[in-house]
Design a protein around this motif. Structure first.
Motif, PDB file in Angstrom:
ATOM      1  N   VAL A 140       1.181  -1.463   0.202  1.00  0.00           N
ATOM      2  CA  VAL A 140      -0.060   0.218   0.160  1.00  0.00           C
ATOM      3  C   VAL A 140       1.038   0.803   0.094  1.00  0.00           C
ATOM      4  CG1 VAL A 140      -1.545   1.074   1.171  1.00  0.00           C
ATOM      5  CG2 VAL A 140      -1.941  -1.389   0.635  1.00  0.00           C
ATOM      6  N   ASP A 141       1.707   1.570   0.894  1.00  0.00           N
ATOM      7  CA  ASP A 141       2.947   2.595   0.724  1.00  0.00           C
ATOM      8  C   ASP A 141       3.323   2.947  -0.714  1.00  0.00           C
ATOM      9  OD1 ASP A 141       1.891   3.139   3.440  1.00  0.00           O
ATOM     10  OD2 ASP A 141       3.691   1.511   4.463  1.00  0.00           O
ATOM     11  N   VAL A 142       3.701   1.914  -1.459  1.00  0.00           N
ATOM     12  CA  VAL A 142       4.599   1.404  -2.239  1.00  0.00           C
ATOM     13  C   VAL A 142       4.079   2.348  -3.161  1.00  0.00           C
ATOM     14  CG1 VAL A 142       5.675   0.022  -4.164  1.00  0.00           C
ATOM     15  CG2 VAL A 142       6.418   0.135  -1.850  1.00  0.00           C
ATOM     16  N   SER A 143       2.748   1.793  -3.527  1.00  0.00           N
ATOM     17  CA  SER A 143       2.077   1.812  -4.876  1.00  0.00           C
ATOM     18  C   SER A 143       1.663   3.449  -4.291  1.00  0.00           C
ATOM     19  CB  SER A 143       0.509   1.609  -4.496  1.00  0.00           C
ATOM     20  OG  SER A 143      -0.938   1.997  -5.233  1.00  0.00           O
ATOM     21  N   LEU A 144       0.632   4.507  -2.803  1.00  0.00           N
ATOM     22  CA  LEU A 144       1.005   5.354  -2.919  1.00  0.00           C
ATOM     23  C   LEU A 144       2.552   6.110  -3.017  1.00  0.00           C
ATOM     24  CD1 LEU A 144      -0.795   5.558   0.457  1.00  0.00           C
ATOM     25  CD2 LEU A 144      -1.662   6.101  -1.572  1.00  0.00           C
ATOM     26  N   ALA A 145       3.893   5.466  -3.035  1.00  0.00           N
ATOM     27  CA  ALA A 145       4.529   6.597  -2.810  1.00  0.00           C
ATOM     28  C   ALA A 145       5.250   6.837  -4.917  1.00  0.00           C
ATOM     29  CB  ALA A 145       5.629   5.368  -2.173  1.00  0.00           C
TER      30      ALA A 145
END
Length: 264
Positions: free
Chosen positions: A234-239
């Protein structure tokens, strides 16, 4: 099974889209005020056009000029599945005005077999149906119309120029520095001081990919690095600036053959 879906996309005004599958359905005689361009994904469409019965098979393009009376019907027992663009004439004029070319929206043949153009049109239609980056939609839109009109319409190919390496490298560096904020083709156009088509063509010749393909490559490479550092999916997708988790999963797996969660 007969299905149909019609919609517009906020990225482009004056373009209506249709995705449909028909088996028994037949269109009565009608015409469009727009330029109608379609791609046959499966089966074949029959067409009564200018007094002739035509067959448009799978992997072919159908082109119906504005105000031309025609019908549509199944060309095989199993019907046909296809996608259509309906281009408002003012939208076409807007796209080509930067080239200083008068656009007469007449395509010189109703049935076209051109694998490269077919692929660009299919990818554009899919990009306008599903979550896609602005750079992807704008680049494919520019490529599709340029290829269509220079090969089968009134626009003429510009004289070849040497590759503009400076503008291409500037565009590449801008994508590298701003991959997470999803730069648009308009951003790259202002930066490079090139026309959209010139930029796409020169970038592709120099780097082997178009700007929108390069943006996706940078995003998935950064995503792979972030995952290796222990960040969550999830964090990678946002980043990396993906629209949502499914958009991230689809593009990551397309590049590396495994989903982000499997890689993690």
């Amino acid at each position: 099974m007969e299905t149909s879906k019609i919609w517009t996309n906020d990225a482009f005004s004056g373009v209506e889209l249709l995705s449909a599958s028909y088996t028994k359905f037949e269109f009565s005689k009608h015409w469009h005020d727009e330029l109608a361009i379609g791609i046959i994904e499966e089966g074949a469409e029959g067409l009564l056009y200018r007094g002739n019965n035509l067959l448009v098979p799978k992997k072919h393009i159908v082109a119906i000029n504005p105000a031309e009376v025609h019908t549509g019907f199944s060309g095989t027992e199993n019907g046909w599945r296809y996608r259509m663009f309906y281009f408002d004439l003012s939208a076409l004029a807007e796209q080509f005005k930067t080239r200083g070319l008068p656009i007469d929206p007449i395509i010189n043949r109703p049935v076209i077999y051109d694998e490269d153009l077919f692929t660009v049109l299919l990818n554009l239609h899919l990009a306008l149906e599903h979550a896609s980056f602005a750079l992807t939609k704008e680049s494919l839109f520019t490529l599709a119309l340029e290829m269509l009109f220079t090969s089968y319409g009134s626009a003429k190919l510009e004289a070849p120029n040497p590759i503009d390496m400076k503008s291409s490298y500037e565009a590449r560096d801008f994508i590298n520095d701003n991959f997470d904020s999803n730069p648009s083709l308009a951003d790259l156009e202002r930066l490079s001081n090139c026309s959209r088509f010139q930029l796409i063509k020169h970038f592709n010749l120099l780097f082997g990919v178009t700007p929108h393909q390069y943006l996706l490559l940078v995003k998935v490479q950064k995503a792979k690095l972030f995952l290796a550092q222990g960040m969550s999916c999830v964090d990678v997708s946002l980043a990396c600036g993906f629209y949502d988790q499914s958009h991230f999963n689809r593009n990551f797996k397309r590049a590396f053959g495994v989903s982000p969660s499997n890689y993690l």
